[in-house]
Design an enzyme around this catalytic site. Structure first.
Site, PDB file in Angstrom:
ATOM      1  N   TRP A  85      53.215  37.490  36.793  1.00  0.00           N
ATOM      2  CA  TRP A  85      52.425  39.226  36.397  1.00  0.00           C
ATOM      3  C   TRP A  85      54.066  40.147  37.121  1.00  0.00           C
ATOM      4  O   TRP A  85      53.996  41.253  36.381  1.00  0.00           O
ATOM      5  CB  TRP A  85      50.869  39.403  36.784  1.00  0.00           C
ATOM      6  CG  TRP A  85      49.862  38.574  36.384  1.00  0.00           C
ATOM      7  CD1 TRP A  85      49.182  37.230  36.658  1.00  0.00           C
ATOM      8  CD2 TRP A  85      49.699  39.028  35.001  1.00  0.00           C
ATOM      9  NE1 TRP A  85      48.377  37.357  35.267  1.00  0.00           N
ATOM     10  CE2 TRP A  85      48.447  37.841  34.155  1.00  0.00           C
ATOM     11  CE3 TRP A  85      49.731  39.989  34.341  1.00  0.00           C
ATOM     12  CZ2 TRP A  85      48.136  38.383  32.811  1.00  0.00           C
ATOM     13  CZ3 TRP A  85      49.391  40.587  32.783  1.00  0.00           C
ATOM     14  CH2 TRP A  85      48.832  39.046  32.110  1.00  0.00           C
ATOM     15  N   ASP A  94      49.652  45.706  42.840  1.00  0.00           N
ATOM     16  CA  ASP A  94      48.469  44.667  41.753  1.00  0.00           C
ATOM     17  C   ASP A  94      47.130  44.000  42.412  1.00  0.00           C
ATOM     18  O   ASP A  94      48.006  42.885  42.635  1.00  0.00           O
ATOM     19  CB  ASP A  94      49.327  44.296  40.541  1.00  0.00           C
ATOM     20  CG  ASP A  94      48.090  43.982  39.692  1.00  0.00           C
ATOM     21  OD1 ASP A  94      47.331  44.013  39.933  1.00  0.00           O
ATOM     22  OD2 ASP A  94      49.062  43.204  38.773  1.00  0.00           O
ATOM     23  N   LYS A 112      38.146  40.971  37.227  1.00  0.00           N
ATOM     24  CA  LYS A 112      37.905  39.422  37.713  1.00  0.00           C
ATOM     25  C   LYS A 112      36.517  39.228  39.214  1.00  0.00           C
ATOM     26  O   LYS A 112      36.074  38.643  38.810  1.00  0.00           O
ATOM     27  CB  LYS A 112      39.065  39.091  38.732  1.00  0.00           C
ATOM     28  CG  LYS A 112      40.311  38.746  37.146  1.00  0.00           C
ATOM     29  CD  LYS A 112      41.312  38.805  37.558  1.00  0.00           C
ATOM     30  CE  LYS A 112      42.401  38.739  36.520  1.00  0.00           C
ATOM     31  NZ  LYS A 112      42.111  38.264  35.554  1.00  0.00           N
TER      32      LYS A 112
HETATM   33  C1  LIG Z   1      47.786  39.980  38.475  1.00  0.00           C
HETATM   34  C2  LIG Z   1      47.265  40.263  37.383  1.00  0.00           C
HETATM   35  N1  LIG Z   1      47.638  41.462  36.797  1.00  0.00           N
HETATM   36  C3  LIG Z   1      47.616  41.845  35.714  1.00  0.00           C
HETATM   37  C4  LIG Z   1      47.341  41.728  34.222  1.00  0.00           C
HETATM   38  C5  LIG Z   1      46.905  42.198  33.075  1.00  0.00           C
HETATM   39  O1  LIG Z   1      45.437  42.227  32.722  1.00  0.00           O
HETATM   40  P1  LIG Z   1      45.374  43.654  31.832  1.00  0.00           P
HETATM   41  O2  LIG Z   1      44.813  41.723  30.826  1.00  0.00           O
HETATM   42  O3  LIG Z   1      43.241  43.505  31.938  1.00  0.00           O
HETATM   43  O4  LIG Z   1      45.681  43.686  30.835  1.00  0.00           O
HETATM   44  C6  LIG Z   1      46.165  40.833  35.411  1.00  0.00           C
HETATM   45  C7  LIG Z   1      45.292  39.578  34.176  1.00  0.00           C
HETATM   46  O5  LIG Z   1      45.153  38.234  34.146  1.00  0.00           O
HETATM   47  C8  LIG Z   1      46.376  39.968  36.465  1.00  0.00           C
HETATM   48  O6  LIG Z   1      45.409  38.464  36.867  1.00  0.00           O
END
Ligand SMILES: Cc1ncc(COP(=O)(O)O)c(C=O)c1O
Length: 360
Positions: free
Chosen positions: A102, A171, A195
């Site tokens: 991520w 994040d 989550k």
């Molecule tokens: C730490 C993290 N950042 C970003 C995201 C991306 O999220 P989204 O699918 O809502 O764009 C996720 C998705 O699992 C994640 O776990």
């Protein structure tokens, strides 16, 4: 009706009490004769829900008046672009810590807006640890330092923050409200809701007010400007009303559980139970540096890879749902966010012991 233990990484299990309350209020919210889904986002009723969500979140995380809470859409993936688009105005670079799938996605997106300085990376060890904070490559003139304190796919989590004068942008999609944090140490916290907070469709942003001045409203899409969003109480356009309502119900549920300190205690207990079961077997293993194992996402593999499919089929039959690892890494992963009770983790551990006895 029979509910199972759902280990999905996201959209993830929600507290049953929250779902039941939403169900009870679905057709007629508080005597209005309409569902939250059917009300104007500018109605007094919805404005009261929005205000409640903000107040509860502020109390749960001890957020001071120096911060604005803003709800956005497009998932945390949209934030990967929205953040550099807003915050790099007037700066030549942004620093990113590369600790997994991520953070590296966030970093790649930021490269479209600015020069990215990789402050540290654990890519060469397959993201099994966190780079040493004492030797980071920090550009002290950068716009901010971006971190992903919980890597949902790799199952890596760190709580300490590097020493820096840069605003820290984090994040927290898969760890928000699972452990105590000091919000005053961050410039911007963002988290997709699906989550630990609610259904997909809304992102929570906690932004230090001085950073709002960086938004260049002439250049940014109007609905992307953090300054604009804060000024308009997240209501430049129609916000995801039902998702915000459910987030408010989850915050209410968290209060009833004893808030973040109580959740953290339970999350430690759950994680210890599961990692203990993995470590005490020769059958299961987890590759992450023990100092940085995630309390939220626990990946593991079997010594005999050929048994994986059987493990997944049999666990599903035993009412333990969605234990497959991310499609990019394979293996197994149990996501054990706030809504997963200790009994769910115990059921998984019991299943793992029994499976090992049968096949080990
Ligand atoms: C730490 C993290 N950042 C970003 C995201 C991306 O999220 P989204 O699918 O809502 O764009 C996720 C998705 O699992 C994640 O776990």
């Amino acid at each position: 009706m029979s509910r199972v233990y759902n280990f999905c990484s996201g959209p993830a299990a929600l507290p049953e009490a929250v779902l039941a309350k939403a169900q009870a209020e679905l057709l007629d919210w508080h005597g209005t004769g309409v569902s939250v889904m059917e009300m104007s986002h500018r109605s007094d009723e919805f404005m009261s829900i929005l205000a409640s969500a903000k107040t509860r979140l502020s109390k749960l995380l001890n957020i001071s008046d120096d911060y604005e809470i803003v709800f956005t859409q497009g998932g945390a993936s949209a934030s990967f672009a929205q953040i550099p688009a807003n915050l790099t105005n007037g700066f030549a670079s942004a620093c990113y810590l590369d600790t997994g799938a991520w953070s590296s996605k966030a970093l790649k997106e930021a490269q479209k807006y600015t020069r990215v300085v990789v402050a540290g990376s654990s890519k060469d060890v397959n993201y099994t640890t966190v780079p040493d904070f004492s030797s980071l490559n920090l550009d002290e003139k950068a716009a901010y330092l971006h971190l992903t304190p919980n890597e949902t796919i790799g199952g890596l989590e760190f709580a300490d923050l590097p020493e820096t004068n840069l605003p820290i942008v984090a994040d927290l999609s898969s760890t928000i409200l699972s452990r105590q944090i000091d919000v005053s140490k961050y410039g911007l916290i963002y988290a997709g809701a699906q989550k630990n907070v609610g259904p997909a469709g809304v992102v929570i942003n906690i932004i230090r007010k001085d950073l709002l001045a960086r938004s260049n409203n002439d250049a940014l899409p109007s609905i992307w400007s953090f300054e604009n969003l804060a000024k308009n109480d997240s209501m430049i356009n129609t916000p995801p009303t039902f998702a915000i309502y459910l987030a408010d119900l989850v915050f209410e549920w968290l209060e009833a559980q004893g808030g973040v300190p109580a959740m953290e205690k339970l999350n430690i207990e759950k994680a210890d139970l599961l990692y203990g079961a993995i470590d005490n077997s020769g059958f299961y293993s987890n590759p992450i540096d023990v100092r940085y194992r995630s309390r939220m996402n626990v990946p593991f593999v079997l010594a005999d890879e050929s048994l994986e499919k059987t493990f997944l089929t049999e666990s599903e039959e035993a009412g333990l749902r969605t234990l497959a690892g991310h499609r990019s890494v394979g293996g197994m992963r149990a996501s054990i966010y706030n809504a997963m009770p200790l009994a769910g983790v115990q059921a998984l551990v019991d299943f793992m012991h029994a499976f090992e006895k049968r096949y080990g």
